[in-house]
Design an enzyme around this catalytic site. Sequence first.
Site, short mmCIF file in Angstrom:
data_model
loop_
_atom_site.label_atom_id
_atom_site.label_comp_id
_atom_site.label_asym_id
_atom_site.label_seq_id
_atom_site.Cartn_x
_atom_site.Cartn_y
_atom_site.Cartn_z
NE ARG A 1 13.33 5.65 2.90
CZ ARG A 1 13.79 4.70 3.69
NH1 ARG A 1 15.09 4.61 3.94
NH2 ARG A 1 12.97 3.82 4.23
CD GLN B 1 -3.03 0.61 5.13
OE1 GLN B 1 -2.24 0.15 4.33
NE2 GLN B 1 -2.67 1.03 6.34
CB ALA C 1 22.61 -4.03 -59.83
CB ALA D 1 -0.93 0.00 1.21
#
Length: 486
Positions: free
Chosen positions: A18, A77, A428, A13
Amino acid sequence: MTQTELAIVILAAGQGTRMKSKLPKVLHRIGGRPLVGHVLHTAQQLDAVVTRVVVRHERDRVVEAIADFPGVEPVDQDDIPGTGRAVQIAVEALPTAFAGDVLVLSGDVPLLDADTLAALIDAHRRTGAEATILSATLDDPTGYGRVIRDPDGTVARIVEQKDADEAEAAVAEINAGVYVFRAPSLRAQLARVGTDNAQGEMYLTDVVRLLREAGAAVAATTAPDARIALGVNDRVQLAEAAAILNARVVRRWQLEGATILDPATTWIDDTASLAPDVTVLPNTFVLGATSVGEGATIGPDTSLVDCEVGEEAVVRRTDATLAVIGPRATVGPFAFLRPGAELAEGAKVGTFVEVKNSTVGEGSKVPHLSYVGDTTIGRGVNLGAGAITANYDDVAKHRTVIGDQVHTGSHNVFVAPVRLGDGAKTGAGAVIRKDVPAGALALSVAPQRNIAGWVETNRAGSAAAEAAAKAGAVEKAADGAHEEDH
């Protein structure tokens, strides 16, 4: 439900400030999976009846990431912060009759392996403890909760870094954030956890203290390798975890029979696979769901993402994504295989060749300096140097189809949609705008026309004009001498 059943709760959660990232911490990737993906991959190797992942920050992105794991359900949560509240919500979501063990894992601890967790669960059940924690001993435990033991060696409590006094902060044994609880005791003690701490959060670690105060047994099992318990909180730790995981993966494939010449410069995702007798040369990345067949050689300086490489294929100095390289095919050096590139057995894609959404047939060759896009190439074909399939008309993509045993001259452009029949040839410099019948020779060049004296007339005074004048004088003198001889 029996007491030997297992439920798993994964905490995912947090924001992970950081990391200094818009991406949730648990979604940062190492070894081919997000951090929480590694935790779930390990969890699914255990015999759990239910797995819950607690989410909050960027919950939709996290839920999307865990959707690939069957049987895993998210739990949201609420506004009450802390690991204790997260686990409480997850436990409330378990069946009321569940009385087994609850294994709590952190979504940012990606290096844990199933054997270590199975041993932790086994120790928990053998000792009869109400809770068992996984600990590790670190040279520098800064940032981790400390495991504080009584004089007899039993676990007394866990103290978070910000709440530790000087003596507690000096303890080297840390809490790895992995717990096994008996569900009834966990439910009872979570109801008593408060937020009276430096962070104002419900700490899951307080359950350990409350259990000890109630006279219940709390055990600890030390991880056999402290590195597997390391969490990821910033980009430095992310890189460190990636390096540890990669070393583990490289070693595993070496023990399975692959030759990896320089493990320090070889990166192999945990999701990739190597067959026996594969050789991986330095500075090579084998990423995603890439699989490499027996006897193949990969590298040096090669990156494969979600590719399939057949047995005895050779891939050198190549960047490939979502490509299929058949048995005994050769690729590179300096090739670029984009999604949808498919090489049949024995095919060759050579130097400075790009292939996208195209098939190169069995034994066919695109040796050098070419772009092949949205093209089907048959068997035994040889494309001359500088071949380009012009597949885009500024509105839509079109396909080029080249039949079996077609040989083309150098510097050809195939303007799609166009077909070349079996056995056709081209000269070619040809620009092929119309279909070429089987066995036909396609030429599109105009007769060469030389305009004498053009440079001296139009570039007078230039170095080229001076060189041309000198050459002309030499030729004129040579012609005069030839006439005198006759």
